[in-house]
Design a protein around this motif. Structure first.
Motif, short mmCIF file in Angstrom:
data_model
loop_
_atom_site.label_atom_id
_atom_site.label_comp_id
_atom_site.label_asym_id
_atom_site.label_seq_id
_atom_site.Cartn_x
_atom_site.Cartn_y
_atom_site.Cartn_z
N LYS A 348 0.85 -1.19 0.00
CA LYS A 348 0.00 0.00 0.00
C LYS A 348 0.89 1.24 0.00
N VAL A 349 0.42 2.31 -0.65
CA VAL A 349 1.15 3.58 -0.68
C VAL A 349 0.19 4.70 -0.31
N GLY A 350 0.53 5.48 0.76
CA GLY A 350 -0.30 6.58 1.20
C GLY A 350 -1.55 6.07 1.93
N PRO A 351 -2.42 6.97 2.37
CA PRO A 351 -2.32 8.42 2.25
C PRO A 351 -1.39 9.09 3.26
N GLU A 352 -0.86 8.30 4.23
CA GLU A 352 0.05 8.89 5.22
C GLU A 352 1.30 9.40 4.52
N SER A 353 1.74 10.59 4.92
CA SER A 353 2.89 11.22 4.28
C SER A 353 3.96 11.55 5.31
N ALA A 354 5.21 11.50 4.87
CA ALA A 354 6.33 11.88 5.74
C ALA A 354 6.44 13.38 5.89
N GLY A 355 5.74 14.15 5.03
CA GLY A 355 5.75 15.61 5.13
C GLY A 355 7.14 16.18 4.98
N SER A 356 7.39 17.31 5.63
CA SER A 356 8.71 17.93 5.58
C SER A 356 9.54 17.58 6.80
N SER A 357 8.90 17.09 7.84
CA SER A 357 9.60 16.70 9.06
C SER A 357 9.01 15.39 9.57
N PRO A 358 9.73 14.26 9.49
CA PRO A 358 11.14 14.19 9.08
C PRO A 358 11.35 14.16 7.58
N GLY A 359 10.30 13.96 6.79
CA GLY A 359 10.46 13.85 5.35
C GLY A 359 10.87 12.45 4.94
N PRO A 360 11.03 12.23 3.62
CA PRO A 360 11.50 10.93 3.14
C PRO A 360 12.85 10.58 3.75
N ALA A 361 13.15 9.30 3.81
CA ALA A 361 14.42 8.86 4.39
C ALA A 361 15.60 9.48 3.67
N CYS A 362 15.48 9.65 2.35
CA CYS A 362 16.60 10.19 1.57
C CYS A 362 16.92 11.63 1.90
N TYR A 363 16.05 12.33 2.62
CA TYR A 363 16.33 13.71 2.99
C TYR A 363 17.35 13.81 4.12
N GLY A 364 17.60 12.69 4.79
CA GLY A 364 18.60 12.69 5.85
C GLY A 364 18.22 13.48 7.07
N GLN A 365 16.91 13.56 7.35
CA GLN A 365 16.46 14.33 8.51
C GLN A 365 15.80 13.43 9.57
N GLY A 366 16.14 12.16 9.53
CA GLY A 366 15.62 11.25 10.54
C GLY A 366 14.51 10.35 10.07
N GLY A 367 14.01 10.54 8.86
CA GLY A 367 12.96 9.67 8.34
C GLY A 367 13.51 8.27 8.07
N GLU A 368 12.73 7.27 8.42
CA GLU A 368 13.17 5.88 8.23
C GLU A 368 12.18 5.06 7.41
N ARG A 369 10.97 5.55 7.22
CA ARG A 369 9.96 4.80 6.49
C ARG A 369 10.05 5.11 5.00
N PRO A 370 9.85 4.12 4.14
CA PRO A 370 10.04 4.33 2.70
C PRO A 370 8.92 5.15 2.08
N THR A 371 9.26 6.05 1.20
CA THR A 371 8.30 6.89 0.50
C THR A 371 8.48 6.72 -1.01
N VAL A 372 7.59 7.34 -1.77
CA VAL A 372 7.71 7.31 -3.23
C VAL A 372 9.03 7.93 -3.67
N THR A 373 9.42 9.02 -3.04
CA THR A 373 10.70 9.66 -3.38
C THR A 373 11.87 8.72 -3.12
N ASP A 374 11.83 8.00 -2.00
CA ASP A 374 12.89 7.03 -1.71
C ASP A 374 12.93 5.95 -2.78
N ALA A 375 11.77 5.55 -3.29
CA ALA A 375 11.73 4.54 -4.35
C ALA A 375 12.44 5.03 -5.60
N PHE A 376 12.23 6.29 -5.97
CA PHE A 376 12.93 6.83 -7.13
C PHE A 376 14.44 6.90 -6.90
N VAL A 377 14.84 7.21 -5.67
CA VAL A 377 16.27 7.21 -5.36
C VAL A 377 16.83 5.80 -5.51
#
Length: 685
Positions: A348-377
């Protein structure tokens, strides 16, 4: 307002992950953009940070900002999060169940357990007032102030801090609602009051009442937010009084938003559609689907004939509002949408979002859960350039760690799991947009797709392939197109009068009386409340139906036909519109006019985007990278958007990087840069 055309014009759109700035210097004609991370924990701080950053990066001081417009989600978020006022509803006695009964529709007819949402004014805080207004506007029972005072005492004892007044037939005559307001003010001067006849004086009790309750629910928070914004802008030296983008695609003075919050609830999504329509019209694309994907949601609007579709009954959270809005379908899938595997092993994808804090894991701000942006990375498609004007530094290892959890649950390789996340996100978007197009009787294959927002160009080609769309347009600054929409939006407001008359000579005489009132009201709003001194544009329409129908069709009409009593002209316009919508019409059937509508607008100065000379030939990539696309590793060409010149062309697989977003070009797509620096992506075959 005539001074709007001087100095620097700044438009701001606050999203769930990024806040976008679009700046137009009227002296030089230069258009500049900026993206910074949103600060949901301190709303408004991102605006001040962005103004400081504009000065640092571009030498644009706050004192030189002559026009400032702002789109905000504070109202809609208040409803979604249920963080608004403690509402009480005063309604006509014996009509206390108006919100509970609603329209007796099941929210989801395919779910036997679905329930209508709890009203914003709970049943225990709904109080009946002994009064009666008749449908013709005559008062049968006037308001007794003592009755109102008793209701106010009960409301205060039950914890209410805001009262919404929605009385029977108040659209025909607001005198009883106003009498209730006066009695409330005498009994409780500190109590906020919202009248349904002030919010949207339209026939049908539930529609008028639910719209008024949403307005009353958000009014305090919106007023506080706007007041804070005004003070902050003054503190940093911005001389312009802020404007607010509206749900109907226009703008209004922010000060009016304090008392008319319903008009700005869907301001951000409407601005995106306005920006997309302008960008498409500039290259002659008349029928377009705008595809605005941010960190939290994908917003899709239908643009036909160069204009966004408008409607009423759009949902704000779980509640419909019946003021005119740009018709936008919001889907809970964006770049920050979180992927998970449920207990049944389904991705399943969404509707929960990582938002800007912590954001996607790839942002390096503490996010650990996978997002669509992380998938593209993880697929190797992000990271060739900066993200968000340098606001984000990609952490590829963190993205891969996040996606690896999904891969293990699904027994897939890392890139296969990442591509599955993208496929599921796109399929969810497809389902909702297919329903939207079906409702409008439109074939998506006849449309182009305008992909914008921070994640729109990243997902656009995948989404277009699902819909059978062969042409994707990526504007020059897609990440900030919603802010650009606010920059070019005209000052605009809508007015309505319920008439409920036969479409005959006598009925047109009634409509003409309403038209004179609406025109006076509209011009007063534009000239006195907005201070606009330019040319006023008046657009008229009427909600018409065949006698016996329970629904109406909004039909454009000419005021001159109403004034001259030309019944056949209005009837013919309705028959034509009915045939367009339903593919049939009955020219012999009697027609009724339910509502007369007026849209008043004043044009603001707009950037003139020049075309550049073409430099035909293949574009030269800055490098190549191995990416995972369509189930296999492929070599993709890497391009810098700033280095692409009009007339150049290339083919996928490719990745185009720029400051505000990344465009992914899968195999099978060819790309040409047009004379306005748009990327035109065409699916071959």
């Amino acid at each position: 307002m005539s001074e709007l055309a001087t100095g620097c014009r700044v438009a701001v759109d606050i999203g769930g992950t990024f806040t976008d700035f679009c700046v137009f210097d009227e002296g030089t004609g230069e258009l500049r953009t900026l993206k910074i991370l949103s600060t949901p924990e301190t709303p408004g701080a991102e605006v001040m940070q962005g103004i400081a950053e504009l000065d640092r990066r571009h030498g644009q001081p706050a004192a030189g900002i002559g026009f400032f417009t702002h789109g905000t989600t504070v109202g809609v978020n208040t409803v979604i999060q249920r963080r608004g006022a403690e509402l009480a509803l005063f309604t006509t006695r014996e009509f206390e169940d108006v919100l509970e009964v609603a329209r007796l529709k099941t929210p989801d007819p395919y779910d036997i357990f679905s329930r209508r949402p709890a009203p914003l004014a709970p049943r225990e805080r709904v109080y009946g007032i002994a009064e009666r207004m008749l449908k013709d506007g005559s008062v049968e029972t006037p308001v007794d102030p003592a009755d109102v005072r008793a209701a106010v005492a009960k409301a205060k004892a039950d914890g209410a801090d805001t009262i919404v007044v929605a009385l029977l037939h108040a659209y025909a005559n607001p005198v009883n609602e106003r009498a209730v307001r006066e009695a409330i003010r005498e009994a409780a001067p500190d109590m906020a009051v919202t009248l349904s006849s002030d919010v949207w004086p339209v026939i049908r009790e539930y529609e008028r009442t639910v719209t008024a309750t949403v307005a009353g629910y958000v009014q305090r928070r919106v007023a506080t937010y706007i007041g804070s914004l005004q003070a902050a802008l003054r503190d940093v030296g911005v001389p312009a009084e802020p404007m607010i983008t509206k749900s109907n695609g226009g703008i209004m003075a922010a000060e009016l938003g304090k008392t008319d919050p319903i008009a700005m609830l869907l301001s951000g999504t409407a601005s995106g559609a306005i920006g997309a329509a302008d960008a498409a019209l500039g290259i002659g694309a008349m029928d377009v689907l705008s595809f605005d994907v941010g960190g939290t949601s994908a917003d899709v609007a239908v643009i036909q004939g160069g204009k966004p579709a408008f409607g009423a009954g759009e949902l704000v959270g779980e509640f419909p509002i019946y003021v005119p809005t740009v018709s936008v379908t919001s889907i809970g899938a964006g770049g920050g949408s979180i992927a998970r595997v449920d207990d049944f092993g389904v991705l399943k994808v969404g509707p929960e979002s990582a938002g800007s804090s912590p954001g996607p894991a790839c942002y390096g701000q503490g996010g650990e859960r996978p997002t669509v942006t992380d998938a593209f990375v993880a697929m190797g498609l992000l990271g060739a350039g900066e993200l968000g004007y340098g606001a984000v530094r990609l952490d590829r290892d963190a993205a891969k760690r996040a996606v690896r959890g999904i891969a293990e649950r699904l027994s897939l390789g890392l890139p296969e799991a990442a591509e599955s996340i993208v496929d599921v996100a796109v399929s969810g978007m497809y389902l909702e947009v297919a329903k939207l197009m079906s409702r409008r009787g439109a074939d998506p294959r006849a449309f182009a797709l305008m992909a914008f927002g921070g994640a729109g160009p990243m997902l656009g080609c995948f989404f277009a392939r699902e819909l059978g769309i062969s042409r994707v347009i990526v504007p020059p600054t897609p990440g900030v197109l919603s802010a650009y929409g606010g920059l070019i939006a005209d000052i605009r407001n809508d007015f309505i009068r319920t008439a409920f008359v036969e479409l005959d000579t006598e009925g047109l005489a009634v409509l003409e009386g309403h038209a004179r009132e609406l025109e006076a009201q509209g011009l007063t709003w534009l000239r006195e409340e907005q201070g606009f001194r330019g040319e006023a544009h008046l657009a008229w329409s009427a909600d018409l139906r065949y006698r016996g129908q329970s629904y109406e069709i909004e039909t454009p009409v000419d005021h001159a036909d109403i004034r001259a009593g030309r019944v056949s002209a209005l009837a013919d316009a309705f028959h034509e519109e009915h045939a367009r919508v339903y593919d049939h019409a009955d020219a012999e059937a009697p027609v009724q006019a339910v509502n007369l509508r007026l849209t008043v607008s004043g044009a603001v100065p707009k950037p003139v985007l020049a075309e550049a000379a073409a430099v035909p030939g293949p574009a030269v990539p800055k490098g190549h990278a191995t990416v995972f696309l369509d189930g296999a590793d492929r070599e993709a060409a890497l391009y810098d958007r700033a280095g692409l010149l009009p007339g150049q062309h290339f083919a996928g697989p490719a990745v185009v990087s720029q400051d505000d977003c990344t465009t992914v070009v899968p195999p099978g797509f060819s790309v040409e840069v047009d004379l306005r620096s748009n990327l035109i992506l065409t699916l071959e075959g």
